[in-house]
Enzyme design. Sequence first.
Site, PDB file in Angstrom:
ATOM      1  N   LYS A 182     114.406 -45.441  41.073  1.00  0.00           N
ATOM      2  CA  LYS A 182     115.459 -45.599  42.078  1.00  0.00           C
ATOM      3  C   LYS A 182     115.009 -46.585  43.147  1.00  0.00           C
ATOM      4  CE  LYS A 182     116.710 -44.012  46.006  1.00  0.00           C
ATOM      5  NZ  LYS A 182     117.356 -45.178  46.631  1.00  0.00           N
ATOM      6  N   GLY A 235     107.559 -44.596  50.768  1.00  0.00           N
ATOM      7  CA  GLY A 235     108.567 -44.644  51.819  1.00  0.00           C
ATOM      8  C   GLY A 235     108.033 -43.991  53.077  1.00  0.00           C
ATOM      9  N   GLU A 257     103.042 -42.525  48.853  1.00  0.00           N
ATOM     10  CA  GLU A 257     102.547 -43.662  49.641  1.00  0.00           C
ATOM     11  C   GLU A 257     103.440 -43.755  50.853  1.00  0.00           C
ATOM     12  OE1 GLU A 257      99.955 -45.376  49.086  1.00  0.00           O
ATOM     13  OE2 GLU A 257      99.553 -45.190  46.951  1.00  0.00           O
ATOM     14  N   CYS A 291     103.983 -51.550  55.190  1.00  0.00           N
ATOM     15  CA  CYS A 291     103.363 -50.256  55.489  1.00  0.00           C
ATOM     16  C   CYS A 291     101.949 -50.451  56.034  1.00  0.00           C
ATOM     17  CB  CYS A 291     103.344 -49.388  54.243  1.00  0.00           C
ATOM     18  SG  CYS A 291     102.619 -50.209  52.832  1.00  0.00           S
ATOM     19  N   GLU A 390     105.336 -45.310  63.776  1.00  0.00           N
ATOM     20  CA  GLU A 390     105.480 -46.522  62.977  1.00  0.00           C
ATOM     21  C   GLU A 390     106.800 -47.207  63.311  1.00  0.00           C
ATOM     22  OE1 GLU A 390     106.263 -46.079  58.755  1.00  0.00           O
ATOM     23  OE2 GLU A 390     104.874 -47.712  58.356  1.00  0.00           O
TER      24      GLU A 390
END
Length: 487
Positions: A182, A235, A257, A291, A390
């Site tokens: 996906k 994500g 992750e 990331c 973040e």
Amino acid sequence: MQRFEEIPFPKQLFIDGQFVDSAGGETFPVVYPASGEEICRVPLARDEDVDRAVRAARRVVDDGRWARLNPHDRERLLHRIADLIETHAEALAFLETYDTGKPLRETKMVDIPLTIQCFRYYAGWPSKIKGDTIPVRGQFLTYTLREPVGVVGQIVPWNFPLYMAAIKVAPALATGNAVVLKPAEETPLSALYLARLMAEAGVPEGVFNVVTGDGETTGAALVRHPDVDKIAFTGSTSVGQQIMRQAASHIKRVSLELGGKSPHIVFADADLSAAVKGIVSGIFYNQGEVCLAGSRIFVQKPVYEEVLERLRDAARNMKIGDPFAEETTFGSLISEEHRQRVERYVGVGVEEGAEVVEGGRIPPNCPKGYFYEPTILVGGHNRMTVAQEEIFGPVAFVLPFDTVEDVIGLANDTKYGLAAGLWTKNVSLAHNVARALKAGTVWINAYNLLDAAAPFGGYKMSGFGRELGEEALDLYTECKTVWTSLR
Ligand code: NAP
Ligand code: MG
């Protein structure tokens, strides 16, 4: 320039070797972030579509044909996929830029080559994956087998759409799993193109499936499907937590992750021009939508002013604009919603006492699309929101520090642990600090490097499991122990 309409990518779900519409016929828009315009629509997969994809994958897993394929044939197949991506590299790079708004020079020079390297690297593994013979007590021959996990649901984000998919798909196929992928709602196109290439390469029906749609609809359907053996997710940490909770009901395997707030440290003895280049790419590469972004920049006091001046110059000199223009080094953010999120964070930073010394605006030359200037914040401390959460955008927070002990404490004072960078000419200092940092990757006098052979992943709330390298094989295999009596 390749026009969008001329790129030959499919606009349907890929299930059981066929391109199909969603059962309910629903679609959703795909937008070019640099203009804000809709460029096409693709199907919205709901439970029924996800179920069809999972059942197709189940079938090919259960009948054993795919898992027992001769390893040399599997290697040839993976190389064929890599060959086809190479042949279609130009079209894929254009497609990725239309989908993400990031500079074409980067999709051409980074995203697509890394994707090819990933498939080539894992193409080498099938004939080398092996178990062990175990020296047990008693008269037994005891050995281990590495078997595929089975049906793997893979959910990826929008920042490096094709490469993030490759990191998951290549090792999963190399180890004999079937995949339902996906892609992110914002960037579904390159995954569909990959499906086309998979079919062309001769990947058996049901082995690779793509379902497009948003996370709450399509992603969640995949996560709760009882016949999915494993979810591999990249994500945000909050969605990762939800996935872990949901996976508990079937004890699905999970690898995560997640986000990061990576420290990037400059010691006073560093080669400052190299360090500044590294810091700039560490936080502004891919518009900071990385990331690994080195978003907390710690500079030792004697060189703080100089480094800050050079960083400001570099930020000012980035070429923001048309992602397809040769000179562009900084493209659009992914969406208006995301741009507003970044703006909000900069606002909170200022409220909490930081100062914007560079950027902090929508660039005046980019009235359309979702652009936001490379931004530098200074003044404050590591417990501020902009140092702890973040932002996932082009916002650097620069802080001075005194001693090695201080900076190790500051660097590790975060819930995340994905990556870290440090710049110094002192070899023992470099390695001592590398050991002290709680992060899955540490770069010394470098930043943002990835290689298919080098494992990558997070400590703490940045996730668990290591992707890439030999380590990723563990994510996609079960270990079976076989005992045989020799009496
Ligand atoms: P996100 O919102 O967590 O989404 C990631 C993927 O999960 C998307 O495909 C999303 O679908 C899907 N999703 C969302 N909610 C879901 C749910 N309830 N169930 C199942 N799937 C769901 O993250 P993002 O905003 O796209 O990406 C940014 C984040 O990813 C940042 O935190 C970044 O650090 C992290 N990231 C980590 C790595 C790494 O390797 N550690 C690499 C890249 C990015 P939709 O978007 O279609 O709704
Ligand atoms: Mg898009």
